[in-house]
Design an enzyme around this catalytic site. Structure first.
Site, PDB file in Angstrom:
ATOM      1  N   TYR A   1      78.640   3.517 -45.750  1.00 15.68           N
ATOM      2  CA  TYR A   1      80.066   3.298 -45.472  1.00 15.68           C
ATOM      3  C   TYR A   1      80.788   4.648 -45.413  1.00 15.68           C
ATOM      4  O   TYR A   1      81.519   4.932 -44.462  1.00 15.68           O
ATOM      5  CB  TYR A   1      80.684   2.408 -46.556  1.00 15.68           C
ATOM      6  CG  TYR A   1      82.189   2.290 -46.449  1.00 15.68           C
ATOM      7  CD1 TYR A   1      82.778   1.617 -45.384  1.00 15.68           C
ATOM      8  CD2 TYR A   1      83.020   2.862 -47.413  1.00 15.68           C
ATOM      9  CE1 TYR A   1      84.162   1.512 -45.273  1.00 15.68           C
ATOM     10  CE2 TYR A   1      84.406   2.759 -47.309  1.00 15.68           C
ATOM     11  CZ  TYR A   1      84.968   2.086 -46.243  1.00 15.68           C
ATOM     12  OH  TYR A   1      86.327   1.996 -46.134  1.00 15.68           O
TER      13      TYR A   1
ATOM     14  N   SER B   1      88.423   7.157 -45.708  1.00 11.71           N
ATOM     15  CA  SER B   1      88.257   6.604 -47.054  1.00 11.71           C
ATOM     16  C   SER B   1      88.013   7.712 -48.059  1.00 11.71           C
ATOM     17  O   SER B   1      87.427   8.748 -47.729  1.00 11.71           O
ATOM     18  CB  SER B   1      87.046   5.655 -47.049  1.00 11.71           C
ATOM     19  OG  SER B   1      86.606   5.386 -48.361  1.00 11.71           O
TER      20      SER B   1
END
Length: 339
Positions: A156, A131
């Site tokens: 995350y 990501s």
């Protein structure tokens, strides 16, 4: 058995997994898709994606959770995968602040099960979703895969950085070829309901206010989903090799002495959040009621992808203008929800 080989796509009922499955079955791959169908967002949206995929003869679905080691091992024993594309993960920066444990279970434990299964079954290539959030506190723009990324600001992001480290370990120890993909703000039809485009479109149509963070002073490298899946499909046959020029004296984070690569997949063009909202308003023919808010924990003010390495490898870079992409999303949304 199709000519191009059999691929495992995890998270196949998810947003990117759905579009990728359509793309690669069209190219001539056979796909086994798995998904745990969790209720992080509306399960009926996942089910409607799956209903479309189930009509494809080269696709087969199994409801399996990545964290279920026994089921994963059994799946790999039954099928010989030439490539595994791991897109299943607990997604969302903001949710990781509320529910941190969900991230370790899916993104670390689940990914370890995939790595182990690939190792023991001699999988030819593991591609996995990282990501843009791994860039964290970095401010040097555009974000490059050659930059160090050791300052995540959400769990995350930390879980995705951990995936890159775990993949490198397996590439180094077992010669497993791994390719990590840092996605930049993916959007498009059948997109996730927790993402800005979906939230804004829904709220504007319902006459409800939209939350505009950092008082609108945000830039995002919005990347259309078709560009993402085109990039992934081109990378499937590009199996990483050890980099002969890699040096432990000045280690390049994007490659290695092991068969390991990292790529950014972004539109290479940051857009102002306010412009993004304006285009949604134009496409809907309706103004948004804007609720200006401070920046949220774990959020970054700007993202901007350097895609030089991707272009060199696959001769493609994402370039869909947001006007086109948002238009396609709005058309889909109106049709899907009959609004």
């Amino acid at each position: 058995m199709s000519s191009l080989g059999k691929i495992l796509i995890t998270g196949s009922a998810g947003f990117i997994g759905f579009h990728l499955t359509k793309k690669v079955t069209n190219l001539g791959y056979e796909v086994i898709g798995i998904d745990n169908m969790n209720d992080y967002y509306d399960v009926s949206l996942k089910q409607s994606r799956l209903d479309i995929l189930n009509k494809i003869p080269a696709f087969q679905f199994k409801q399996i959770d990545l964290a279920d080691q026994q089921s994963i091992n059994q799946l790999f024993a039954e099928h010989k995968f030439s490539c595994v594309v791991n897109l299943a993960a607990q997604a969302g920066v903001r949710y990781s602040i509320i529910n941190p444990h969900a991230y370790l279970q899916s993104n670390l434990h689940g990914f370890l099960n995939i790595l182990e299964a690939c190792r023991h079954n001699k999988t030819g290539h593991l591609i996995y979703a990282s990501s843009s959030s791994v860039y964290g506190a970095n401010r040097k723009m555009p974000f490059s895969v050659h930059h160090n990324v050791d300052h995540p600001i959400s769990l995350y992001a930390a879980s995705k950085k951990s995936n890159e480290l775990m993949a490198h370990t397996y590439s180094a120890l077992y010669g497993l070829p791994t390719t990590g993909l840092r996605f930049f703000t993916v959007y498009g039809p059948y997109g996730r309901p927790d993402m800005a485009l979906f939230l804004f479109t829904k709220a504007i149509l319902e006459g409800k206010p939209i939350d505009v963070y950092n008082n609108g002073k945000m830039k995002r490298d919005f990347t259309y989903v078709d560009d993402i899946v085109e990039s992934i499909s081109r990378l499937i046959p590009k199996i990483p090799k050890p980099d002969p020029n890699w040096s432990g004296m000045s280690p390049d984070p994007s490659s290695s002495f092991a068969p390991y690569r990292i790529y950014n997949i972004g539109n290479n063009k940051p857009e102002d959040l306010m412009r993004f909202i304006e285009i949604i308003e134009e496409k809907l023919g309706k103004k948004a009621v804007r609720n200006y808010m401070p920046i949220q924990d774990g959020d970054v003010p700007e993202t901007y992808a350097d895609v030089t390495d991707l272009m060199q490898e696959v001769d493609f870079k994402p370039s869909t203008p947001i006007e086109v992409g948002i238009g396609n999303f709005v058309d889909w949304y109106r049709e899907y929800y009959k609004v």
